[in-house]
Structures are given as structure tokens and as C-alpha cells.
Scaffold this motif. Sequence first.
Motif, PDB file in Angstrom:
ATOM      1  N   GLU A  54      65.988  -8.104 -35.117  1.00 59.07           N
ATOM      2  CA  GLU A  54      65.310  -7.392 -36.194  1.00 59.07           C
ATOM      3  C   GLU A  54      65.745  -7.911 -37.563  1.00 59.07           C
ATOM      4  O   GLU A  54      64.919  -8.047 -38.482  1.00 59.07           O
ATOM      5  N   VAL A  55      67.018  -8.198 -37.709  1.00 62.29           N
ATOM      6  CA  VAL A  55      67.487  -8.737 -38.993  1.00 62.29           C
ATOM      7  C   VAL A  55      66.922 -10.139 -39.205  1.00 62.29           C
ATOM      8  O   VAL A  55      66.512 -10.491 -40.324  1.00 62.29           O
ATOM      9  N   ARG A  56      66.874 -10.936 -38.152  1.00 65.82           N
ATOM     10  CA  ARG A  56      66.255 -12.262 -38.263  1.00 65.82           C
ATOM     11  C   ARG A  56      64.785 -12.139 -38.654  1.00 65.82           C
ATOM     12  O   ARG A  56      64.267 -12.919 -39.456  1.00 65.82           O
ATOM     13  N   ARG A  57      64.112 -11.157 -38.087  1.00 67.82           N
ATOM     14  CA  ARG A  57      62.699 -10.943 -38.421  1.00 67.82           C
ATOM     15  C   ARG A  57      62.551 -10.595 -39.897  1.00 67.82           C
ATOM     16  O   ARG A  57      61.633 -11.094 -40.575  1.00 67.82           O
ATOM     17  N   GLN A  58      63.440  -9.760 -40.407  1.00 62.81           N
ATOM     18  CA  GLN A  58      63.347  -9.371 -41.809  1.00 62.81           C
ATOM     19  C   GLN A  58      63.640 -10.551 -42.741  1.00 62.81           C
ATOM     20  O   GLN A  58      62.989 -10.705 -43.787  1.00 62.81           O
ATOM     21  N   LEU A  59      64.603 -11.381 -42.376  1.00 62.93           N
ATOM     22  CA  LEU A  59      64.876 -12.567 -43.176  1.00 62.93           C
ATOM     23  C   LEU A  59      63.681 -13.521 -43.157  1.00 62.93           C
ATOM     24  O   LEU A  59      63.306 -14.087 -44.194  1.00 62.93           O
ATOM     25  N   ALA A  61      60.603 -12.710 -42.722  1.00 62.52           N
ATOM     26  CA  ALA A  61      59.512 -12.103 -43.499  1.00 62.52           C
ATOM     27  C   ALA A  61      59.719 -12.320 -44.995  1.00 62.52           C
ATOM     28  O   ALA A  61      58.742 -12.456 -45.749  1.00 62.52           O
ATOM     29  N   LEU A  62      60.959 -12.358 -45.438  1.00 66.36           N
ATOM     30  CA  LEU A  62      61.243 -12.662 -46.840  1.00 66.36           C
ATOM     31  C   LEU A  62      61.004 -14.139 -47.143  1.00 66.36           C
ATOM     32  O   LEU A  62      60.545 -14.503 -48.230  1.00 66.36           O
ATOM     33  N   ALA A  99      61.914 -16.559 -37.306  1.00 68.85           N
ATOM     34  CA  ALA A  99      62.517 -15.394 -36.652  1.00 68.85           C
ATOM     35  C   ALA A  99      62.924 -15.684 -35.211  1.00 68.85           C
ATOM     36  O   ALA A  99      63.738 -14.962 -34.635  1.00 68.85           O
ATOM     37  N   LYS A 162      67.462  -8.910 -52.265  1.00 72.11           N
ATOM     38  CA  LYS A 162      67.054  -8.253 -51.021  1.00 72.11           C
ATOM     39  C   LYS A 162      67.928  -8.700 -49.850  1.00 72.11           C
ATOM     40  O   LYS A 162      68.265  -7.885 -48.973  1.00 72.11           O
ATOM     41  N   LEU A 166      70.236  -6.315 -47.542  1.00 73.27           N
ATOM     42  CA  LEU A 166      70.031  -6.288 -46.096  1.00 73.27           C
ATOM     43  C   LEU A 166      71.324  -6.534 -45.336  1.00 73.27           C
ATOM     44  O   LEU A 166      71.588  -5.898 -44.301  1.00 73.27           O
TER      45      LEU A 166
END
Length: 212
Positions: A54-59, A61-62, A99, A162, A166
Motif C-alpha cells: 500500500e505504501v508503494r502504491r501511494q508512492l 501514485a505521487l 508500485a 507528502k 507518508l
Amino acid sequence: MELVEAMRTTGTCRYYSDEPVPDEVLHRAFDAARFGPQGGNRQPVRWIVVRDPEVRRQLAALYLPHWEGYYQAVLDGVRSVGAVPKTVESANDFAHHLAEVPVLIVVCADLEGLHPTDAELDRLSVVGGASIYPTVQNLCLALRDQGVGSAVTTLLCHDEIKVKELLGIPDGFITAAHVAVGYPAKGFPTKLSRSPVEDSVSLDNFDTPLFG
């Protein structure tokens, strides 16, 4: 692996298998990386290994909007990257699958450990990176020695605020790079394309070639 071979074949890996990278492989790489040159042996670099999906996905997405703006500028001819179309397209594929890379490493640096002697010049300040990026390159070489690929990117530094929020990065630390890490899906390059030595080495003044 012989050092010069590692130096000549540690290209940017943009296609990864889903094989996990063991802790012991990362430990050996970090253990070697820490001997990179740095001013006053201040050792400003800190690493955050991101495995959580999930953290990889958020990175990722940024990262993607910054890449897409850059990519569109290349397509429109506004930005020249000096890279062949195949390289640009592989970078585009990398951005859309970031991701899925097994490990993302966020490179942080303690501002108090940097000494940018060019900060007051009327140009972009780069000297502070001299205590950061040799250590990052050591990491990539140490990973290559173990058959692990890497890709260094700085696009996510656009979103440092961000990213720090995070990952809980404290005040006084900056983000200097992000490194994708994993086993390469397409192997390592046997030959990297670089300008010849004759084009970049001068003797005594800028306009006098040393070689050729």
C-alpha cells in the motif's frame, strides 16, 4: 564480480520480476554503500526500505503525474532528453508499474551533515549532493554484485512534503532520491551507451582535449 564490470553494467533497470529481495541481500548492499565518500565523514544518508504494497502504491501514485508531465513534454518536443525512443518508452512503462517493484528505497539526508560550498553562487546549488550520491551509487553497485537491479529517480522529490508525511521523515531531513530495487526481468545490459572519453576530458583548460 569484478569492479569495472559492475561499473560498466549497472544500468537503470526498468523491468523487474516479482521475486522478493531478501533482507540479507539488502544488508550486504547497505553495508558496502556506507563507505561512499562524504565530507568530514558526517554520514548524512539515511535509508527507508519500503516493502508494504500500500505504501508503494501511494508512492507510485505521487510519482506518476510528475512522470506524465515530463513524458508529454518529450512527446511534444518541448523537452529534449538525449535518449533513444526505446529508452523513453521503457521509462514510461517503469512509471506505470512502479508500485509492482519489490522494494522502493527512499534516500534521505540530514541537512546538518551537508556542506554545500556553492550555496551562495548565482546558479543551481549541487555540491551538497557530493555527500549523498556516491553512497547511492555504491548501493547500486553492491546490489549489482549480487545480481539485483536498481533504478535511481529523483522525480518524487517534487512531492517531498507528502513523502515525508507518508513515511514519518522528521524535520531536518530531505529526500534526495528514490531507488527501485529488484531482480531484473530482462537481465543486465552487456554494454551501456556513453560518450567516449575523448569528448569529456580536457588538459589544463576546458578547450584542450587530453586524449585524441
